[in-house]
Design a protein around this motif. Structure first.
Motif, PDB file in Angstrom:
ATOM      1  N   ASP A 239      68.028 -52.998 -15.570  1.00 11.61           N
ATOM      2  CA  ASP A 239      68.466 -54.101 -16.410  1.00 11.61           C
ATOM      3  C   ASP A 239      68.276 -55.391 -15.627  1.00 11.61           C
ATOM      4  O   ASP A 239      68.190 -55.382 -14.387  1.00 11.61           O
ATOM      5  N   PHE A 240      68.223 -56.524 -16.340  1.00 10.15           N
ATOM      6  CA  PHE A 240      67.947 -57.787 -15.679  1.00 10.15           C
ATOM      7  C   PHE A 240      68.559 -58.944 -16.463  1.00 10.15           C
ATOM      8  O   PHE A 240      68.758 -58.876 -17.669  1.00 10.15           O
ATOM      9  N   ASP A 241      68.869 -60.014 -15.709  1.00 12.28           N
ATOM     10  CA  ASP A 241      69.344 -61.277 -16.262  1.00 12.28           C
ATOM     11  C   ASP A 241      68.673 -62.362 -15.433  1.00 12.28           C
ATOM     12  O   ASP A 241      69.030 -62.586 -14.274  1.00 12.28           O
ATOM     13  N   MET A 242      67.693 -63.063 -16.027  1.00 11.14           N
ATOM     14  CA  MET A 242      66.855 -63.982 -15.282  1.00 11.14           C
ATOM     15  C   MET A 242      66.693 -65.296 -16.029  1.00 11.14           C
ATOM     16  O   MET A 242      66.977 -65.393 -17.227  1.00 11.14           O
ATOM     17  N   SER A 243      66.195 -66.300 -15.318  1.00 12.19           N
ATOM     18  CA  SER A 243      65.760 -67.550 -15.931  1.00 12.19           C
ATOM     19  C   SER A 243      64.520 -68.024 -15.191  1.00 12.19           C
ATOM     20  O   SER A 243      64.297 -67.651 -14.034  1.00 12.19           O
ATOM     21  N   ALA A 244      63.706 -68.851 -15.864  1.00 10.84           N
ATOM     22  CA  ALA A 244      62.451 -69.264 -15.248  1.00 10.84           C
ATOM     23  C   ALA A 244      61.940 -70.543 -15.887  1.00 10.84           C
ATOM     24  O   ALA A 244      62.247 -70.849 -17.051  1.00 10.84           O
ATOM     25  N   ASN A 245      61.145 -71.276 -15.116  1.00  8.83           N
ATOM     26  CA  ASN A 245      60.422 -72.454 -15.603  1.00  8.83           C
ATOM     27  C   ASN A 245      58.967 -72.349 -15.171  1.00  8.83           C
ATOM     28  O   ASN A 245      58.683 -71.960 -14.025  1.00  8.83           O
ATOM     29  N   TYR A 246      58.056 -72.694 -16.075  1.00  5.57           N
ATOM     30  CA  TYR A 246      56.626 -72.632 -15.780  1.00  5.57           C
ATOM     31  C   TYR A 246      55.966 -73.948 -16.171  1.00  5.57           C
ATOM     32  O   TYR A 246      56.272 -74.512 -17.229  1.00  5.57           O
ATOM     33  N   ASN A 268      69.610 -63.727 -11.760  1.00  4.52           N
ATOM     34  CA  ASN A 268      71.072 -63.767 -11.776  1.00  4.52           C
ATOM     35  C   ASN A 268      71.655 -62.401 -11.445  1.00  4.52           C
ATOM     36  O   ASN A 268      72.634 -62.300 -10.698  1.00  4.52           O
ATOM     37  N   SER A 269      71.048 -61.364 -11.986  1.00  2.60           N
ATOM     38  CA  SER A 269      71.463 -59.997 -11.667  1.00  2.60           C
ATOM     39  C   SER A 269      70.349 -59.048 -12.068  1.00  2.60           C
ATOM     40  O   SER A 269      69.583 -59.315 -12.994  1.00  2.60           O
ATOM     41  N   MET A 270      70.270 -57.935 -11.349  1.00  2.00           N
ATOM     42  CA  MET A 270      69.259 -56.927 -11.662  1.00  2.00           C
ATOM     43  C   MET A 270      69.667 -55.616 -11.013  1.00  2.00           C
ATOM     44  O   MET A 270      70.252 -55.593  -9.917  1.00  2.00           O
ATOM     45  N   ASN A 271      69.355 -54.514 -11.683  1.00  6.31           N
ATOM     46  CA  ASN A 271      69.547 -53.174 -11.142  1.00  6.31           C
ATOM     47  C   ASN A 271      68.290 -52.372 -11.418  1.00  6.31           C
ATOM     48  O   ASN A 271      67.764 -52.395 -12.540  1.00  6.31           O
ATOM     49  N   ALA A 282      68.769 -45.893  -6.048  1.00  7.50           N
ATOM     50  CA  ALA A 282      69.229 -47.030  -6.846  1.00  7.50           C
ATOM     51  C   ALA A 282      69.335 -48.284  -5.994  1.00  7.50           C
ATOM     52  O   ALA A 282      69.931 -48.263  -4.906  1.00  7.50           O
ATOM     53  N   PHE A 283      68.741 -49.370  -6.500  1.00  6.52           N
ATOM     54  CA  PHE A 283      68.874 -50.696  -5.906  1.00  6.52           C
ATOM     55  C   PHE A 283      69.757 -51.508  -6.845  1.00  6.52           C
ATOM     56  O   PHE A 283      69.322 -51.913  -7.926  1.00  6.52           O
ATOM     57  N   LYS A 284      70.992 -51.758  -6.416  1.00  9.40           N
ATOM     58  CA  LYS A 284      71.982 -52.343  -7.315  1.00  9.40           C
ATOM     59  C   LYS A 284      72.397 -53.741  -6.861  1.00  9.40           C
ATOM     60  O   LYS A 284      72.281 -54.099  -5.697  1.00  9.40           O
ATOM     61  N   ASP A 285      72.883 -54.493  -7.831  1.00  9.98           N
ATOM     62  CA  ASP A 285      73.416 -55.839  -7.589  1.00  9.98           C
ATOM     63  C   ASP A 285      72.381 -56.723  -6.900  1.00  9.98           C
ATOM     64  O   ASP A 285      72.666 -57.380  -5.888  1.00  9.98           O
ATOM     65  N   ILE A 286      71.183 -56.777  -7.478  1.00  8.41           N
ATOM     66  CA  ILE A 286      70.116 -57.613  -6.939  1.00  8.41           C
ATOM     67  C   ILE A 286      70.278 -59.028  -7.480  1.00  8.41           C
ATOM     68  O   ILE A 286      70.512 -59.232  -8.670  1.00  8.41           O
ATOM     69  N   THR A 312      44.637 -67.989  -5.835  1.00  6.85           N
ATOM     70  CA  THR A 312      45.016 -68.629  -4.580  1.00  6.85           C
ATOM     71  C   THR A 312      46.355 -69.330  -4.762  1.00  6.85           C
ATOM     72  O   THR A 312      46.644 -69.872  -5.830  1.00  6.85           O
ATOM     73  N   VAL A 313      47.168 -69.334  -3.719  1.00  5.13           N
ATOM     74  CA  VAL A 313      48.519 -69.881  -3.794  1.00  5.13           C
ATOM     75  C   VAL A 313      48.767 -70.755  -2.574  1.00  5.13           C
ATOM     76  O   VAL A 313      48.485 -70.352  -1.443  1.00  5.13           O
ATOM     77  N   SER A 314      49.302 -71.949  -2.793  1.00  4.33           N
ATOM     78  CA  SER A 314      49.649 -72.814  -1.673  1.00  4.33           C
ATOM     79  C   SER A 314      50.897 -72.325  -0.952  1.00  4.33           C
ATOM     80  O   SER A 314      50.942 -72.293   0.284  1.00  4.33           O
ATOM     81  N   GLN A 315      51.925 -71.906  -1.721  1.00  5.20           N
ATOM     82  CA  GLN A 315      53.159 -71.457  -1.087  1.00  5.20           C
ATOM     83  C   GLN A 315      53.976 -70.608  -2.046  1.00  5.20           C
ATOM     84  O   GLN A 315      54.054 -70.898  -3.244  1.00  5.20           O
ATOM     85  N   ILE A 316      54.574 -69.554  -1.508  1.00  4.95           N
ATOM     86  CA  ILE A 316      55.550 -68.743  -2.235  1.00  4.95           C
ATOM     87  C   ILE A 316      56.778 -68.623  -1.336  1.00  4.95           C
ATOM     88  O   ILE A 316      56.693 -68.119  -0.223  1.00  4.95           O
ATOM     89  N   THR A 317      57.900 -69.113  -1.823  1.00  2.00           N
ATOM     90  CA  THR A 317      59.140 -69.027  -1.069  1.00  2.00           C
ATOM     91  C   THR A 317      60.198 -68.335  -1.918  1.00  2.00           C
ATOM     92  O   THR A 317      60.133 -68.345  -3.155  1.00  2.00           O
ATOM     93  N   GLY A 318      61.170 -67.746  -1.248  1.00  2.00           N
ATOM     94  CA  GLY A 318      62.217 -67.082  -2.004  1.00  2.00           C
ATOM     95  C   GLY A 318      63.227 -66.399  -1.116  1.00  2.00           C
ATOM     96  O   GLY A 318      63.096 -66.359   0.116  1.00  2.00           O
ATOM     97  N   ALA A 319      64.244 -65.841  -1.755  1.00  2.00           N
ATOM     98  CA  ALA A 319      65.274 -65.073  -1.063  1.00  2.00           C
ATOM     99  C   ALA A 319      65.865 -64.072  -2.042  1.00  2.00           C
ATOM    100  O   ALA A 319      66.100 -64.403  -3.218  1.00  2.00           O
ATOM    101  N   PHE A 320      66.079 -62.830  -1.569  1.00  2.00           N
ATOM    102  CA  PHE A 320      66.648 -61.783  -2.401  1.00  2.00           C
ATOM    103  C   PHE A 320      67.789 -61.098  -1.645  1.00  2.00           C
ATOM    104  O   PHE A 320      67.752 -60.979  -0.416  1.00  2.00           O
ATOM    105  N   ASP A 321      68.758 -60.638  -2.399  1.00  2.00           N
ATOM    106  CA  ASP A 321      69.826 -59.803  -1.850  1.00  2.00           C
ATOM    107  C   ASP A 321      69.954 -58.564  -2.716  1.00  2.00           C
ATOM    108  O   ASP A 321      70.011 -58.652  -3.952  1.00  2.00           O
ATOM    109  N   ILE A 322      69.990 -57.407  -2.054  1.00  2.00           N
ATOM    110  CA  ILE A 322      70.263 -56.139  -2.732  1.00  2.00           C
ATOM    111  C   ILE A 322      71.651 -55.709  -2.281  1.00  2.00           C
ATOM    112  O   ILE A 322      71.853 -55.345  -1.117  1.00  2.00           O
ATOM    113  N   GLY A 323      72.626 -55.788  -3.189  1.00  2.00           N
ATOM    114  CA  GLY A 323      74.015 -55.578  -2.812  1.00  2.00           C
ATOM    115  C   GLY A 323      74.342 -54.172  -2.377  1.00  2.00           C
ATOM    116  O   GLY A 323      75.229 -53.960  -1.540  1.00  2.00           O
TER     117      GLY A 323
END
Length: 779
Positions: A239-246, A268-271, A282-286, A312-323
């Motif tokens: 399951d997932f709860d996300m938001s995005a802008n393009y 916002n949340s993902m399992n 199981a990867f929970k509380d992502i 081609t990509v100039s930059q990809i940045t991010g951070a993830f937490d798997i609870g």
């Protein structure tokens, strides 16, 4: 950015002789299905057959061939679709739709009229039922964009990728999605479109990930019963709860035409749950985020001068937490994992590395005319990976990597073609793949803590603190495990001119194996989820690791201990990865309770129920030939560092057995438990340490936020002091075997063809060694 077809028109749809795209007269029965009293209801049956659609970018074409749309059970029949269109009381346009099982199929994708090689075939099966509402303000002010809400359920789904008659497909897909308030509007940064998704929620399920070859092809045969009996990698749901802008604009990186995409994503949340015969990983509380800056899509020439789809990509940045990461029947947890990353350009040894991928038609030359070849370069400028176990955190800090090479992707079936052996499954090939990675060190607690060593504790798991490699070979992922669902791996990998650090500091100094040539082969290695955790079993494996020099200090110029060659031949070796670490441990003493441990001079540690335990079992088999055997060789006094010119000490035909000289099932075992835990750290000398904190030799280090440096030294710590001991990276190991035999020990001079046997065999029996290692900051 334009669409053209062959010759003189902007877009040509080449309809086959039995296609259904022609205009037809509407009869009375069809007209009776249109109800205009409270909106518009439309029932339609549609079939489509298009010979080719071509996309042109700066004169280069990407061609979609053999396009069909029809009923999922028989694509030559029409698919049935129903639409209800109504104006609601608030002025919004509501569109309801019910699309019965439908298949969309592309037989091949090619570049620039390449009549030989193609990307392969793609198929999508789906049935969709849902609604989309266009808001009135979007209709009234189209220059300001369109706002709509959408909600749908997808069932009877299947995604298929086919090369040369073989397929990998995601079977029995279902999905439920809600996305309110989606906005399409003109881009604020230039000519283009802005696409904003403030909320995107849903669930999905993939009933099976399967492999089919030849006559079992599901593009040809849609029999659901037959498909369900094909071997499966397992299932996936979540399951997932996300938001995005393009932001989508015209303009590529090569030439004038192309596509540019900038995007921001929030999770916002993902399992995510992978299931293998009812056993789950199981990867929970992502949660997390990632941004993609200046991604360009072009059709351009790769480094070999071949036409390719360039990303081609100039930059990809991010951070993830798997609870929480759970495995096994008990639902126990490994702990939690976090990662932050920055994929961006970097200069290493005068060479600029960036992130670019040129995808062209045709995979491995011997596999057939379909598949994919990716001319790739990657650049991970910086990353940090944190692991938390029962509230204690260790950070693998300063991870970076770069390299380039060619990757081929094919779906293959077992057999020999063009003198090369292939296996059932998804084949990933590596050609002239040159890369490097390094980890600066560990930090315990949080990112503000000092950098320290300790990554060498992962060597038992085959993870080096730093590694330079040139790689060629293949890995084939087959469907089905040891029994039922799972993964089967067949692999042939050759690493040449490698350098691997066994121990290293932040300046690159340490213990290095250099001039590494490593030839590795795996047959029928299975990966399964079990009631305990993840089980990996090798059917047969053999390898030769040839280390030109073992050095201390710099990896290129330090003195050498000589050359080492290790050959391994194993049958039935295994590894089980289980959640939960060492639990209660007596460090530096013996005893199964706190009192007994303290009485023996030990320290009783309760490391909790999280952590990682790895059970390794190596079955060293009897020699088959000069390649498949267990042998260790040490060579010194070489002439000008040339191999096979010095004196050699050889331990030959090393085997395990169960102590009866007949059976060989127990093997050489290492049980390793990994935890992050508070531990006792004592001062090594009298006086001030490197940070100016004063203490005596033997004093214990205690964390104290009220002190200028965050800690103090205590000669006799209280229970409250012990609760503030530093956090360390703790590894408990138990090495044991019933019998390890060496057939002979030889001494060989370069002038001799055969070595002289010095010892005619010996054995070690019933060995059991326990150890506890902890990596903590040293002051």
């Amino acid at each position: 950015m334009k669409f053209f077809a062959r010759g003189w028109v902007v877009l040509t749809m080449l309809v086959s002789a039995n296609g259904y795209a022609e205009l037809q007269q509407l009869d009375d029965n069809y007209l009776s299905s249109i109800d205009g009293q409270s909106g518009l209801s439309v029932d339609m049956d549609i079939g489509m057959s298009i010979g080719e659609v071509a996309y042109f970018d700066d004169g280069n074409s990407l061609q979609l061939q053999g396009i069909k749309l029809g009923d999922a059970a028989n694509i030559n029949n029409r698919a049935h679709m129903e639409f209800d269109i109504d104006i609601e009381s608030d002025g919004g346009l509501l569109i309801g739709y019910d699309i019965q099982p439908t298949r969309f199929y592309i037989s091949d994708i090619k570049l620039d009229d390449n009549v030989v090689n193609g990307f392969g075939g793609f198929g999508w099966d789906f049935a969709i039922k849902g609604t989309t509402k266009l808001h009135s303000n979007g209709l009234a002010n189209p220059s300001e964009g369109v706002v709509f809400d959408t909600s749908y359920s997808l069932t009877d789904g299947r995604f298929i990728y086919q090369t040369n008659g073989n397929e990998i497909f995601f079977d029995d897909i279902s999905m439920s999605v809600e996305a309110p308030g989606v906005i399409w509007e003109p881009s604020s940064t230039g000519p283009g479109i802005s696409f904003r998704v403030p909320s995107y929620k849903g669930t999905f399920n993939i009933g099976g990930i399967r492999f089919a070859s030849g006559a079992d092809s599901t593009i040809v045969n849609y029999d659901k019963t037959a498909a369900s009996s094909l071997p499966s990698f397992g299932s996936l749901r979540g399951d997932f709860d996300m938001s995005a802008n393009y932001e989508i604009q015209g303009g590529g990186r090569f030439g004038v035409s192309g596509i540019r995409i900038d995007s921001q994503h929030t999770i916002n949340s993902m399992n995510l749950i992978y299931s293998d015969d009812g056993n789950e990983l199981a990867f929970k509380d992502i949660s997390g985020w990632y941004n993609v800056d200046d991604m360009r899509i072009d059709v351009a020439n790769d480094s070999y001068g071949d036409k390719a789809l360039a990303v081609t990509v100039s930059q990809i940045t991010g951070a993830f937490d798997i609870g929480r990461i759970e495995a096994g029947a008990a639902g126990k947890s490994f702990g939690s994992v976090g990662i932050d990353f920055d994929f961006s350009d970097q200069v290493v040894d005068g060479v600029t590395y960036s992130n670019r991928y040129f995808v062209k038609a045709g995979g491995n030359a011997a596999a057939g005319r379909q598949g994919m070849t990716i001319d790739t370069m990657w650049s991970l400028a910086d990353a940090n990976v944190s692991y938390t176990d029962n509230g204690n955190t260790v950070i693998f800090s300063g991870l970076s990597s770069h390299g380039h090479g060619t990757v081929t992707v094919d779906v293959t079936s077992a057999g020999f073609q063009g003198g090369e052996e292939f296996f059932d499954g998804l084949r990933i090939g590596f050609e002239d793949f040159r890369g490097s990675y390094k980890i600066d060190g560990l930090k315990v607690g949080d990112d503000s803590k000092p950098l320290q060593g300790g990554t060498e504790l992962l060597l038992a798991l085959g993870v080096y603190p730093a590694y330079d490699f040139n790689l060629n070979g293949q890995v084939t992922l087959g469907a089905g495990g040891r029994s039922g669902e799972g993964i089967t791996i067949n692999s042939d990998i050759v690493i040449s001119e490698g350098n691997a650090a066994l121990m290293i500091d932040e300046n690159g100094k340490g213990l290095w194996v250099t001039g590494l040539n490593y030839d590795i082969h795996l047959r029928d290695m299975t990966v399964d989820m079990t009631a305990e955790g993840i089980e990996i079993v090798k059917g047969e494996s053999w390898s030769t690791m040839d280390i030109s020099d073992l050095r201390i200090g710099d990896k290129t110029s330090s003195g050498s201990f000589g050359r080492f060659v290790l050959q391994q031949y194993e049958t039935g070796s295994s590894m089980v990865i289980k959640p939960g670490g060492a639990g209660d441990v007596c460090v530096g003493g013996t005893g199964s309770s706190s009192g007994a441990c303290s009485s023996s001079g030990g320290v009783w540690e309760q490391r909790g129920d999280e952590g990682i335990t790895v059970n390794l079992k190596q079955i060293f088999a009897e020699a088959v030939d000069d390649v498949k055997r267990n042998r260790f060789m040490w060579e010194t006094n070489r002439v000008n560092g040339t191999n096979d010119t010095g004196m050699q000490l050889i331990f030959d035909n090393i085997t395990t057995n169960d102590g009866d000289g007949v059976n060989n099932t127990y093997g050489f075992r290492n049980d390793i438990s990994i935890d992050v835990y508070q531990t006792k750290v004592v001062k090594k000398t009298n006086g001030a340490d490197s940070r100016g904190v004063v203490g005596n030799k033997g004093d214990e280090k205690i964390l104290d936020g009220s002190q200028p440096e965050g800690y103090r030294y205590v000669s006799s710590p209280t229970a409250a002091d012990m609760a503030n001991r530093p956090v360390g990276f703790a590894v408990q190991a138990h090495t044991h075997f019933k019998e390890l035999s060496i057939d002979n020990v030889q001494f060989k001079h370069a002038n001799l063809q055969e070595g002289a046997v010095g010892i005619h065999g010996f054995s070690l029996q019933n060995v059991s060694i326990n150890s506890n290692l902890t990596a903590t900051p040293i002051d």
